[in-house]
Scaffold this active site. Sequence first.
Site, PDB file in Angstrom:
ATOM      1  N   HIS A 134       0.841  -1.210   0.000  1.00 11.64           N
ATOM      2  CA  HIS A 134       0.000   0.000   0.000  1.00 11.64           C
ATOM      3  C   HIS A 134       0.866   1.246   0.000  1.00 11.64           C
ATOM      4  O   HIS A 134       2.019   1.226   0.435  1.00 11.64           O
ATOM      5  CB  HIS A 134      -0.935   0.020   1.204  1.00 11.64           C
ATOM      6  CG  HIS A 134      -0.235   0.278   2.500  1.00 11.64           C
ATOM      7  ND1 HIS A 134       0.205   1.531   2.890  1.00 11.64           N
ATOM      8  CD2 HIS A 134       0.148  -0.567   3.478  1.00 11.64           C
ATOM      9  CE1 HIS A 134       0.818   1.437   4.066  1.00 11.64           C
ATOM     10  NE2 HIS A 134       0.786   0.166   4.438  1.00 11.64           N
TER      11      HIS A 134
ATOM     12  N   ARG B  24      -5.682   0.632   5.062  1.00  9.54           N
ATOM     13  CA  ARG B  24      -4.783   1.173   4.043  1.00  9.54           C
ATOM     14  C   ARG B  24      -4.457   0.128   2.966  1.00  9.54           C
ATOM     15  O   ARG B  24      -4.274   0.465   1.790  1.00  9.54           O
ATOM     16  CB  ARG B  24      -3.510   1.750   4.667  1.00  9.54           C
ATOM     17  CG  ARG B  24      -2.692   0.812   5.558  1.00  9.54           C
ATOM     18  CD  ARG B  24      -1.743   1.633   6.420  1.00  9.54           C
ATOM     19  NE  ARG B  24      -0.749   0.884   7.172  1.00  9.54           N
ATOM     20  CZ  ARG B  24      -0.877   0.479   8.425  1.00  9.54           C
ATOM     21  NH1 ARG B  24      -2.001   0.701   9.088  1.00  9.54           N
ATOM     22  NH2 ARG B  24       0.107  -0.164   9.032  1.00  9.54           N
TER      23      ARG B  24
ATOM     24  N   GLU C 110       0.367  -5.559   8.835  1.00  7.56           N
ATOM     25  CA  GLU C 110       1.716  -5.061   9.031  1.00  7.56           C
ATOM     26  C   GLU C 110       2.286  -5.663  10.335  1.00  7.56           C
ATOM     27  O   GLU C 110       1.555  -6.171  11.175  1.00  7.56           O
ATOM     28  CB  GLU C 110       1.686  -3.530   9.097  1.00  7.56           C
ATOM     29  CG  GLU C 110       3.016  -2.819   9.307  1.00  7.56           C
ATOM     30  CD  GLU C 110       4.132  -3.281   8.382  1.00  7.56           C
ATOM     31  OE1 GLU C 110       4.540  -4.476   8.497  1.00  7.56           O
ATOM     32  OE2 GLU C 110       4.633  -2.485   7.578  1.00  7.56           O
TER      33      GLU C 110
ATOM     34  N   HIS D 140       1.459  -5.099   3.386  1.00  7.41           N
ATOM     35  CA  HIS D 140       2.303  -4.095   4.029  1.00  7.41           C
ATOM     36  C   HIS D 140       3.781  -4.452   3.885  1.00  7.41           C
ATOM     37  O   HIS D 140       4.124  -5.582   3.587  1.00  7.41           O
ATOM     38  CB  HIS D 140       1.946  -4.026   5.515  1.00  7.41           C
ATOM     39  CG  HIS D 140       0.475  -3.856   5.762  1.00  7.41           C
ATOM     40  ND1 HIS D 140      -0.091  -2.648   6.070  1.00  7.41           N
ATOM     41  CD2 HIS D 140      -0.550  -4.752   5.717  1.00  7.41           C
ATOM     42  CE1 HIS D 140      -1.400  -2.808   6.216  1.00  7.41           C
ATOM     43  NE2 HIS D 140      -1.710  -4.063   6.010  1.00  7.41           N
TER      44      HIS D 140
END
Lengths: 286, 261
Positions: free
Chosen positions: A38, A89, A116, A211
């Site tokens: 992202h 995100r 993440e 991520h």
Amino acid sequence: MALGKAPPAPGETGLGVTALDVSTLETYGTHTLVLLRHGESEWNLENRFTGWVDVDVSEKGAQEAINAGRLMHEANISLDIAFTSYQKRAIKTLNLALEELDALWIPVTKSWKLNERMYGDLQGLNKAETTQKFGDEQVTKWRRSYAVPPPPIKDDNPYHPKLDPKYKNIPKKQLPLSESLATTIDRVLPFFRQTIAPQLRKGKKVLIAAHGNSLRALVKILDNVPEDKIVGLNIPTGVPLVYRLNRNLKPVELPGHAELISGAYLGDPEWVQAKISGVKNQAKAR
Amino acid sequence: MSKHATLVFSRHGESEWNVANIFTGWVDVDLSEKGLGEAKGAGELLKAEGLEIDVAYTSFLKRAIKTCNLALEAADQYYVPVNKTWRLNERMYGGLTGLDKKETVKKHGADQVQIWRRSFDIPPPALEKENKYHPCHEAKYADLDPKDLPDTECLKDTIARVMPYWEETIAPALKAGKTVFVAAHGNSIRAIVKMIEGLSDDVIPGLEIPTGTPLVYELDKDLKPLPTSLAVEPLKFGRYLGDAEKIRAAAEAVKNQTKVG
């Protein structure tokens, strides 16, 4: 098309230079796997450690996602199924990219296993301030060591995942209080094996929108990148990373592949290289 | 009779072809700016109501998928699993697909168009496969059994292909006590609402479901709906979230799309 926005300057998108096309790609290996990191988030802008905090993409990050979709469209990539994290995100990046590809209808599986890396008690802290507080060396260790996690998140920290309804169904002992890259891999790997790999074996073309560290985990798994190299491997944001795998799901080295890995980034190679070198100096105290 | 599960419908908002007043069906048009706002508004209503969605279902059409995604995002529930199926698609409008609604009325007469729009079992004429709008040209339907791919549908046909998905997928989630969100289209929602409310074949085609306004059902463990005093005729069990006057006005507006002059 976005309303009332000036088109990006030439050279900012990587578009228009199709180094790789699906017709070339399909001569290598059997299965297609695309990884997408992202783009810029609101806390990237504020230079804060994010981890599991669910911040949104910035305007620029949203554009990066749309651009990623266009890059895949340019390369004639088609997709059958996508995986992403629980974090907006990444989900938003996925949805914006799929929309550009006219593929919003494909099945999407969301999993916290692709989140993440969880940044423990550093979550929410400004990177420069943290460096001033703990010193460059300690912060670098937390950011870039393989197995040293940041300090575990404190019980009264407002960013504690137990306060986040999205994790209410995760058993308490599975809920991380802090993660290193090693422990991130520990929860990404089984998910890849049990959930993603079977789709690849069925011949599905897979996109994973996630991520920096969950993608590092996947790249390490795929390409067996050594521990001391994976920590420093920068996966640029918003640039689709295409892998072709053989029948045993081992990557086949692609022309124009990036350093240390078999996969190749889509887009203008110069633009890609500039992006790879771009992640730097976030923790240098001013 | 106590609440075991909650079922929430949201019909997608204004699309680009709603604005242009064109029969849409399976054509994959986008939401207009207003429709995007309606999706966000639906999500805000979900949030205000305190609904915690466990799973969402939507169609293959982006106006519904985006409504689903935007509503979940506005409700702070963007991480909820979303399942997409062609079976929740809008009614396939056959040979009327792509035609202007008022022009079609001028050409065929209001009565004929009313029959095609609102009859239960009379479909519009079939769409020829050579027509650019025929779904046979789209990758999203490549895996469908050819006999499932429609050339046209009446509401009865739509119901016949929606209900297997209800039975195999949505109902089991509700039986498990989940809160289910269905972001879909006027006719695919009619299919399920007909069954829940026990509405007859001649009432259901006229049921106007306002856009962007979540329609909430509380179901017992046998998936029988709990009655509510907040239901708006002809519904007995479903209640709309949001402003009651706006709801009535919105339902009228949909009716007026084929009023000529």
